[in-house]
Design a protein around this motif. Structure first.
Motif, short mmCIF file in Angstrom:
data_model
loop_
_atom_site.label_atom_id
_atom_site.label_comp_id
_atom_site.label_asym_id
_atom_site.label_seq_id
_atom_site.Cartn_x
_atom_site.Cartn_y
_atom_site.Cartn_z
N SER A 1 0.84 -1.18 0.00
CA SER A 1 0.00 0.00 0.00
C SER A 1 0.88 1.24 0.00
CB SER A 1 -0.92 0.01 1.22
OG SER A 1 -0.14 0.00 2.39
N ILE B 1 2.52 4.55 1.13
CA ILE B 1 2.82 5.14 2.43
C ILE B 1 2.94 6.64 2.24
CG2 ILE B 1 4.51 5.27 4.29
CD1 ILE B 1 5.14 2.35 3.74
N THR C 1 -0.16 8.13 6.93
CA THR C 1 -0.19 6.72 7.29
C THR C 1 -0.02 6.57 8.80
OG1 THR C 1 0.83 6.20 5.17
CG2 THR C 1 0.83 4.47 6.81
N THR C 2 -0.86 5.74 9.41
CA THR C 2 -0.81 5.54 10.86
C THR C 2 0.30 4.55 11.22
OG1 THR C 2 -2.36 3.69 10.83
CG2 THR C 2 -3.30 5.92 11.02
N GLU D 1 -0.66 0.95 10.37
CA GLU D 1 -0.54 0.62 8.95
C GLU D 1 0.92 0.42 8.56
OE1 GLU D 1 -2.49 4.02 7.35
OE2 GLU D 1 -4.43 3.03 7.23
N ARG E 1 1.88 -3.03 9.79
CA ARG E 1 1.33 -4.06 8.90
C ARG E 1 2.13 -4.14 7.60
NH1 ARG E 1 -4.56 -2.45 10.30
NH2 ARG E 1 -5.01 -3.93 11.94
N ALA E 2 2.53 -3.00 7.05
CA ALA E 2 3.32 -2.99 5.83
C ALA E 2 4.68 -3.64 6.06
CB ALA E 2 3.48 -1.57 5.32
#
Length: 100
Positions: free
Chosen positions: A42, A44, A48-49, A52, A55-56
């Motif tokens: 995804s 960035i 971006t939190t 997230e 997770r990336a």
């Protein structure tokens, strides 16, 4: 003891030879490459939190397969600099972890 050392060296040689990278079959035969099972990352951005980003990072390391790892071994090289010195000393390192 010598037999164990010889067995260990042979095991390492066989393992390293079997794990060596081989050319892609698609490149060598000219066939179209198979679709990758790895999802696209995804985007960035500055919005971006942290969740997230975590997770990336997990997906970049292999996702669920990375979570299932029982052991890992990292071997590498580094340039070591003594304090107030401009010349580096080559060095190697190994990190081995095991989870029960």
């Amino acid at each position: 003891m010598r037999n164990y050392a010889i067995s260990l060296v042979l095991l390492l040689l066989v393992t390293s030879a079997s794990l060596a990278q081989t050319p892609d079959a698609a490149k060598s035969t000219g066939a179209p490459a198979a679709k990758s099972s790895i999802p696209a990352p995804s985007a960035i951005t500055d919005k971006t939190t942290p969740l997230e980003l975590a997770r990336a990072a997990l997906m970049a390391l292999g996702g669920e397969n990375f979570k299932k790892l029982k052991s890992s071994m990292v071997i590498g090289t580094a340039n070591l600099y003594a304090p107030n010195q401009t010349q580096s000393i080559p060095g190697t390192f190994a990190i081995v972890t095991r989870r029960r």
